[in-house]
Motif scaffolding. Structure first.
Motif, PDB file in Angstrom:
ATOM      1  N   THR A 111      35.466  -8.481  82.958  1.00  0.00           N
ATOM      2  CA  THR A 111      35.115  -8.358  84.504  1.00  0.00           C
ATOM      3  C   THR A 111      34.138  -7.099  84.761  1.00  0.00           C
ATOM      4  O   THR A 111      33.133  -7.426  85.574  1.00  0.00           O
ATOM      5  N   GLU A 112      34.418  -6.043  84.222  1.00  0.00           N
ATOM      6  CA  GLU A 112      33.302  -4.966  84.593  1.00  0.00           C
ATOM      7  C   GLU A 112      32.168  -5.089  84.146  1.00  0.00           C
ATOM      8  O   GLU A 112      31.145  -5.059  84.625  1.00  0.00           O
ATOM      9  N   ASN A 113      31.889  -5.787  82.744  1.00  0.00           N
ATOM     10  CA  ASN A 113      30.707  -6.159  82.430  1.00  0.00           C
ATOM     11  C   ASN A 113      29.966  -7.084  83.141  1.00  0.00           C
ATOM     12  O   ASN A 113      28.531  -7.096  83.166  1.00  0.00           O
ATOM     13  N   ARG A 114      30.769  -7.909  83.677  1.00  0.00           N
ATOM     14  CA  ARG A 114      30.104  -8.891  84.719  1.00  0.00           C
ATOM     15  C   ARG A 114      29.894  -8.583  86.313  1.00  0.00           C
ATOM     16  O   ARG A 114      29.976  -9.310  86.917  1.00  0.00           O
ATOM     17  N   ASP A 115      30.202  -7.121  86.418  1.00  0.00           N
ATOM     18  CA  ASP A 115      29.812  -6.770  87.825  1.00  0.00           C
ATOM     19  C   ASP A 115      31.165  -7.368  88.798  1.00  0.00           C
ATOM     20  O   ASP A 115      30.560  -7.609  90.011  1.00  0.00           O
ATOM     21  N   GLY A 116      32.296  -7.262  88.148  1.00  0.00           N
ATOM     22  CA  GLY A 116      33.318  -7.946  89.225  1.00  0.00           C
ATOM     23  C   GLY A 116      33.179  -9.365  89.123  1.00  0.00           C
ATOM     24  O   GLY A 116      33.909  -9.698  90.470  1.00  0.00           O
ATOM     25  N   ARG A 117      32.662 -10.104  88.986  1.00  0.00           N
ATOM     26  CA  ARG A 117      32.574 -11.625  89.040  1.00  0.00           C
ATOM     27  C   ARG A 117      34.081 -12.137  88.775  1.00  0.00           C
ATOM     28  O   ARG A 117      34.992 -11.441  88.290  1.00  0.00           O
ATOM     29  N   SER A 118      34.494 -13.359  89.668  1.00  0.00           N
ATOM     30  CA  SER A 118      35.664 -13.788  89.477  1.00  0.00           C
ATOM     31  C   SER A 118      35.952 -14.339  88.182  1.00  0.00           C
ATOM     32  O   SER A 118      35.343 -14.417  87.160  1.00  0.00           O
ATOM     33  N   LEU A 119      37.335 -14.451  87.914  1.00  0.00           N
ATOM     34  CA  LEU A 119      37.715 -14.890  86.366  1.00  0.00           C
ATOM     35  C   LEU A 119      37.012 -16.242  86.239  1.00  0.00           C
ATOM     36  O   LEU A 119      36.638 -16.418  84.796  1.00  0.00           O
ATOM     37  N   GLY A 120      36.967 -17.304  87.050  1.00  0.00           N
ATOM     38  CA  GLY A 120      36.343 -18.325  86.524  1.00  0.00           C
ATOM     39  C   GLY A 120      34.909 -18.282  86.405  1.00  0.00           C
ATOM     40  O   GLY A 120      34.274 -19.347  85.750  1.00  0.00           O
ATOM     41  N   GLU A 121      34.160 -17.127  86.592  1.00  0.00           N
ATOM     42  CA  GLU A 121      32.671 -17.006  86.721  1.00  0.00           C
ATOM     43  C   GLU A 121      32.381 -16.257  85.365  1.00  0.00           C
ATOM     44  O   GLU A 121      31.226 -16.084  85.219  1.00  0.00           O
ATOM     45  N   LEU A 122      33.471 -15.636  84.483  1.00  0.00           N
ATOM     46  CA  LEU A 122      33.293 -14.810  83.701  1.00  0.00           C
ATOM     47  C   LEU A 122      32.313 -15.351  82.272  1.00  0.00           C
ATOM     48  O   LEU A 122      31.486 -14.603  81.980  1.00  0.00           O
ATOM     49  N   THR A 123      32.669 -16.497  81.866  1.00  0.00           N
ATOM     50  CA  THR A 123      32.191 -16.630  80.747  1.00  0.00           C
ATOM     51  C   THR A 123      32.037 -18.381  80.562  1.00  0.00           C
ATOM     52  O   THR A 123      32.024 -18.976  79.298  1.00  0.00           O
ATOM     53  N   ASN A 124      31.675 -18.805  81.559  1.00  0.00           N
ATOM     54  CA  ASN A 124      31.319 -20.434  81.806  1.00  0.00           C
ATOM     55  C   ASN A 124      29.849 -20.753  81.504  1.00  0.00           C
ATOM     56  O   ASN A 124      29.195 -21.106  82.410  1.00  0.00           O
ATOM     57  N   GLY A 125      29.336 -20.274  80.217  1.00  0.00           N
ATOM     58  CA  GLY A 125      27.922 -20.390  80.181  1.00  0.00           C
ATOM     59  C   GLY A 125      27.528 -19.376  78.944  1.00  0.00           C
ATOM     60  O   GLY A 125      28.193 -18.238  78.785  1.00  0.00           O
ATOM     61  N   PRO A 126      26.467 -19.758  78.162  1.00  0.00           N
ATOM     62  CA  PRO A 126      26.186 -18.855  76.930  1.00  0.00           C
ATOM     63  C   PRO A 126      25.732 -17.356  77.212  1.00  0.00           C
ATOM     64  O   PRO A 126      26.241 -16.477  76.731  1.00  0.00           O
ATOM     65  N   GLY A 127      24.841 -17.362  78.312  1.00  0.00           N
ATOM     66  CA  GLY A 127      24.372 -16.198  78.895  1.00  0.00           C
ATOM     67  C   GLY A 127      25.490 -15.389  79.479  1.00  0.00           C
ATOM     68  O   GLY A 127      25.712 -13.853  79.129  1.00  0.00           O
ATOM     69  N   LYS A 128      26.658 -15.880  80.075  1.00  0.00           N
ATOM     70  CA  LYS A 128      27.442 -15.274  80.985  1.00  0.00           C
ATOM     71  C   LYS A 128      28.326 -14.647  79.794  1.00  0.00           C
ATOM     72  O   LYS A 128      28.997 -13.616  80.015  1.00  0.00           O
ATOM     73  N   LEU A 129      28.673 -15.455  78.837  1.00  0.00           N
ATOM     74  CA  LEU A 129      29.493 -15.179  77.848  1.00  0.00           C
ATOM     75  C   LEU A 129      29.489 -14.012  77.134  1.00  0.00           C
ATOM     76  O   LEU A 129      30.179 -12.922  77.130  1.00  0.00           O
ATOM     77  N   PHE A 130      28.177 -13.802  76.739  1.00  0.00           N
ATOM     78  CA  PHE A 130      27.880 -12.531  76.050  1.00  0.00           C
ATOM     79  C   PHE A 130      27.481 -11.436  76.807  1.00  0.00           C
ATOM     80  O   PHE A 130      27.723 -10.425  76.311  1.00  0.00           O
ATOM     81  N   ARG A 131      27.225 -11.633  78.061  1.00  0.00           N
ATOM     82  CA  ARG A 131      27.120 -10.311  79.072  1.00  0.00           C
ATOM     83  C   ARG A 131      28.402  -9.975  79.258  1.00  0.00           C
ATOM     84  O   ARG A 131      28.746  -8.663  79.368  1.00  0.00           O
ATOM     85  N   ALA A 132      29.403 -10.772  79.552  1.00  0.00           N
ATOM     86  CA  ALA A 132      30.767 -10.517  79.548  1.00  0.00           C
ATOM     87  C   ALA A 132      31.251  -9.682  78.334  1.00  0.00           C
ATOM     88  O   ALA A 132      32.143  -8.712  78.601  1.00  0.00           O
ATOM     89  N   PHE A 133      30.841  -9.852  77.297  1.00  0.00           N
ATOM     90  CA  PHE A 133      31.334  -9.199  76.029  1.00  0.00           C
ATOM     91  C   PHE A 133      30.408  -7.919  75.848  1.00  0.00           C
ATOM     92  O   PHE A 133      30.954  -7.134  75.033  1.00  0.00           O
ATOM     93  N   GLY A 134      29.569  -7.649  76.648  1.00  0.00           N
ATOM     94  CA  GLY A 134      28.724  -6.486  76.758  1.00  0.00           C
ATOM     95  C   GLY A 134      27.707  -6.368  75.700  1.00  0.00           C
ATOM     96  O   GLY A 134      27.121  -5.324  75.328  1.00  0.00           O
ATOM     97  N   VAL A 135      27.138  -7.646  75.250  1.00  0.00           N
ATOM     98  CA  VAL A 135      26.177  -7.517  74.415  1.00  0.00           C
ATOM     99  C   VAL A 135      24.768  -7.578  75.149  1.00  0.00           C
ATOM    100  O   VAL A 135      24.576  -8.396  75.877  1.00  0.00           O
ATOM    101  N   ARG A 136      24.151  -6.402  74.851  1.00  0.00           N
ATOM    102  CA  ARG A 136      22.772  -6.291  75.513  1.00  0.00           C
ATOM    103  C   ARG A 136      21.609  -6.032  74.611  1.00  0.00           C
ATOM    104  O   ARG A 136      20.540  -5.716  74.989  1.00  0.00           O
ATOM    105  N   ASP A 137      21.803  -6.344  73.269  1.00  0.00           N
ATOM    106  CA  ASP A 137      20.700  -6.283  72.398  1.00  0.00           C
ATOM    107  C   ASP A 137      21.297  -7.188  71.213  1.00  0.00           C
ATOM    108  O   ASP A 137      22.120  -7.977  71.140  1.00  0.00           O
ATOM    109  N   LYS A 138      20.262  -7.199  69.964  1.00  0.00           N
ATOM    110  CA  LYS A 138      20.372  -8.245  69.298  1.00  0.00           C
ATOM    111  C   LYS A 138      21.253  -7.490  67.748  1.00  0.00           C
ATOM    112  O   LYS A 138      20.909  -7.668  66.694  1.00  0.00           O
ATOM    113  N   ALA A 139      21.715  -6.232  67.918  1.00  0.00           N
ATOM    114  CA  ALA A 139      22.638  -5.395  66.912  1.00  0.00           C
ATOM    115  C   ALA A 139      23.294  -6.672  66.056  1.00  0.00           C
ATOM    116  O   ALA A 139      23.662  -6.175  64.893  1.00  0.00           O
TER     117      ALA A 139
END
Length: 223
Positions: A111-139
């Motif tokens: 939720t913090e990684n997604r800037d406070g988005r609602s639970l239903g909006e956290l991980t429903n899409g491939p870009g949302k999912l890895f932003r929620a995981f905190g992935v910001r690079d290709k490490a």
């Protein structure tokens, strides 16, 4: 189960379906995050006009697709990072895109990684999912699920069972001979499947059985 065995010896479409309900977990710098996979897409390599390896395309950017089964392929689209898993033997550049999970572990971190988005909006899409995981690079790119901080638990005891697996054409694939092939797979009735109407959501999120959510200490990395 070994990643080599799971990700080979059967069609990529079958692998994409078998990933549904399995835990995708990431030991992020902020803590453990993850959930049950609810949406995937299969990409079939050189013959598939929607695949990054279409007609044998190979570059530093998509080299992970040519790696051993279970290799992580991270790429960027419009400032968001997404993740494919290489399947089939090395040098056979087929993959499965992880499109969505039902959040289970580390929801506060996501939720913090997604800037406070609602639970239903956290991980429903491939870009949302890895932003929620905190992935910001290709490490994570080119690492193996077998020993990376990102992994999928393959033991059947950890898999939640969908009541019904739905399929459709892949999202955003609008042209070419394979644009309408039903290579997107999802847990029918689950609200974390992208681009589904609320009227299709089910109270039990489409699960026939749900797996334990208490993970043993030291389960990462690996199976």
């Amino acid at each position: 189960m070994a990643y080599q065995d799971f990700f080979t010896h059967r069609p990529t479409q079958e692998i994409a379906q078998d990933l549904l309900g399995r835990p995708l977990i990431y030991e992020s710098p902020a803590g453990l995050v993850g959930g049950w996979i609810v949406e995937t897409e299969a990409y079939l390599g050189q013959a598939d006009n929607a695949a990054h390896a279409y007609q044998g395309h190979r570059s530093a950017a998509n080299e992970a697709l040519y790696g051993p089964p279970g290799t992580i392929y991270i790429y960027e689209r419009r400032g968001l990072f997404m993740c494919d898993i290489a399947v089939q033997d090395a040098e056979v550049p087929q993959g499965v895109l992880l499109r969505g999970i039902q959040p289970i572990w580390g929801i506060d971190v996501m939720t913090e990684n997604r800037d406070g988005r609602s639970l239903g909006e956290l991980t429903n899409g491939p870009g949302k999912l890895f932003r929620a995981f905190g992935v910001r690079d290709k490490a994570l790119n080119l690492q193996s699920l077998a020993n990376a901080p990102l992994t999928i638990l393959l033991a059947d005891q950890w898999q939640s069972r969908p009541r019904q697996i739905g399929s459709s054409a892949r999202v955003g694939v609008r042209s070419g001979g394979w644009h309408d092939r039903p290579y997107r797979f999802f847990v029918s009735g689950n609200q974390w499947v992208s681009k589904t109407p609320k009227r299709s959501w089910q109270d039990d999120q489409g699960w026939q059985d749900t797996a334990p959510t208490k993970l043993p200490t030291g389960i990462l990395p690996g199976k």
